[in-house]
Design an enzyme around this catalytic site. Sequence first.
Site, PDB file in Angstrom:
ATOM      1  N   ASN A  85    -111.979  -4.896   8.529  1.00  0.00           N
ATOM      2  CA  ASN A  85    -112.570  -4.398   7.294  1.00  0.00           C
ATOM      3  C   ASN A  85    -111.649  -4.684   6.114  1.00  0.00           C
ATOM      4  O   ASN A  85    -110.737  -3.910   5.806  1.00  0.00           O
ATOM      5  CB  ASN A  85    -112.852  -2.897   7.419  1.00  0.00           C
ATOM      6  CG  ASN A  85    -113.574  -2.338   6.201  1.00  0.00           C
ATOM      7  OD1 ASN A  85    -113.645  -2.972   5.154  1.00  0.00           O
ATOM      8  ND2 ASN A  85    -114.108  -1.132   6.328  1.00  0.00           N
ATOM      9  N   PHE A  86    -111.915  -5.808   5.454  1.00  0.00           N
ATOM     10  CA  PHE A  86    -111.180  -6.185   4.246  1.00  0.00           C
ATOM     11  C   PHE A  86    -112.091  -6.080   3.025  1.00  0.00           C
ATOM     12  O   PHE A  86    -111.953  -6.836   2.077  1.00  0.00           O
ATOM     13  CB  PHE A  86    -110.646  -7.617   4.364  1.00  0.00           C
ATOM     14  CG  PHE A  86    -109.657  -7.821   5.486  1.00  0.00           C
ATOM     15  CD1 PHE A  86    -108.807  -6.809   5.896  1.00  0.00           C
ATOM     16  CD2 PHE A  86    -109.570  -9.051   6.128  1.00  0.00           C
ATOM     17  CE1 PHE A  86    -107.891  -6.996   6.919  1.00  0.00           C
ATOM     18  CE2 PHE A  86    -108.651  -9.256   7.154  1.00  0.00           C
ATOM     19  CZ  PHE A  86    -107.815  -8.228   7.554  1.00  0.00           C
ATOM     20  N   CYS A 120    -113.792  -2.655   1.895  1.00  0.00           N
ATOM     21  CA  CYS A 120    -114.061  -1.334   1.319  1.00  0.00           C
ATOM     22  C   CYS A 120    -113.497  -1.247  -0.101  1.00  0.00           C
ATOM     23  O   CYS A 120    -112.292  -1.401  -0.304  1.00  0.00           O
ATOM     24  CB  CYS A 120    -113.452  -0.255   2.207  1.00  0.00           C
ATOM     25  SG  CYS A 120    -113.775   1.420   1.617  1.00  0.00           S
ATOM     26  N   CYS A 171    -158.353 -11.162 -12.798  1.00  0.00           N
ATOM     27  CA  CYS A 171    -157.649 -10.497 -13.902  1.00  0.00           C
ATOM     28  C   CYS A 171    -158.255  -9.119 -14.186  1.00  0.00           C
ATOM     29  O   CYS A 171    -159.480  -8.960 -14.262  1.00  0.00           O
ATOM     30  CB  CYS A 171    -157.712 -11.366 -15.158  1.00  0.00           C
ATOM     31  SG  CYS A 171    -156.873 -10.641 -16.585  1.00  0.00           S
ATOM     32  N   CYS A 197    -142.211 -21.247 -16.925  1.00  0.00           N
ATOM     33  CA  CYS A 197    -141.050 -20.395 -16.612  1.00  0.00           C
ATOM     34  C   CYS A 197    -141.326 -19.387 -15.498  1.00  0.00           C
ATOM     35  O   CYS A 197    -140.395 -18.814 -14.935  1.00  0.00           O
ATOM     36  CB  CYS A 197    -140.573 -19.674 -17.868  1.00  0.00           C
ATOM     37  SG  CYS A 197    -141.686 -18.364 -18.430  1.00  0.00           S
TER      38      CYS A 197
END
Length: 453
Positions: A137-138, A140, A347, A384
Amino acid sequence: PIINRNMPDLSINFAGIKAPNPFWLASAPPTNSGYQVMKAFEAGWGGAVWKTLGVPVVNVSSRYGGVNYKDKRLIGLNNIELITDRPLKDNLKEIEEVKKHFPNHAVIASLMVETREQWHQIVKDAENAGADGLELNFGCPHGMCERGMGSAVGQEPKVLETITSWVKEVAKTPVIVKLTPNISDITLPAQAAVSGGGDAISLINTIQSIVGVDIDNFVPYPIVDGKSTNGGYCGPAVKPIALNMLKNCAQDPNVKIPISGIGGIETWRDAVEFLLLGASSVQVCTAVMHYGFGIIREMIYGLEQYMIDKKFNTIDEMVGKAVSNVLTWENLNLKYKVIASIDDEKCIGCQLCYTACEDGAHQAIGLTEEGRVPHIIEDNCVGCNLCSLVCPVEECITMERRDDGKAHVTWKDRTASDDIPTTFNDQRGGGVGHYIPSPADALKKNEKYKIKR
């Protein structure tokens, strides 16, 4: 029911850790005890990463803060709980008991300690208890990092590499290095995990956050005796961030080890997205805290049906199928052209698309005097997608392709051909010739609709 078809094989071999399916519980409150893990395995989960073991902590009360959006609760969860507050011997005893009842399910011990000697000892203890693998666990981002552990390690690739190498000095089972998202480039600690000898990586851990403020009492949530602190953010809201970081590691030629995907997974579809972007197992936490272990039934069924539909026989056949389709922006086709199309029959006249395009995009949707159904002004539409995203009716607004599919020109191509805008008023800009209403037209429209200034 499925007739005359072979069911796909959901079993996995993740860096040497075997499990009946790719669905694992992440190291978190749902894996705090053997009772919970066995209940989960009985429900159908394929593996569990035990709540992080180390020197037991003392936690606070309260520990969670939530983000709700309209009628949807817990789209995000903030957590200030630390690693296990239970003695190591109790956890190890329960790991051993779980493995006796479920020998074919994956039990991974999450670990977090400080010194080389502590790492060596806890690795041996976890493996002696029957753990199938180890997760370092690197990641938290609260509490433990203040003590030089957790994300404090994950943010320092050299330190991460060193500690991983310490673990590999004694580990007999596969070592998974869990990475923090609280870093500019997650591929750097991923590469360090490889350099340290890690057999796999898992990502993402929680995102450092404050989820809200009590505006009457002037203190952020969760509130601990009138004060608060930053915590780790997880849940559906973090999935896009997790998918992007997963993609970055999956595409990195220096990170060619298995990846366990974590971050906002709630449904079988979420899991499929992680698998397609390079994960070969997935870990779930917040969804279980919200809905319970029973969600696994739908996740397994949905994954099986998807694999049948797409003719995948094994999980490995799916892993990374979407990775090659993620390009840098400069390699996208500038000649690809789509415009919006509104289905008048579907619609409902809410005009959300009109408002979104008029105020937030390109003024490419018009209204008529006769009715409430908007129409697309095709010459203005840039494709878009915003209108289709805000429309509340499924498939009412679709994007239709208008180019012939023959031309393929990218920004990279145009740069190589010296055909890109280079000055502020360069006529090669993409918006040259595109209709834009005059500023004064906004005042006229306000008068028409009796909007007060």
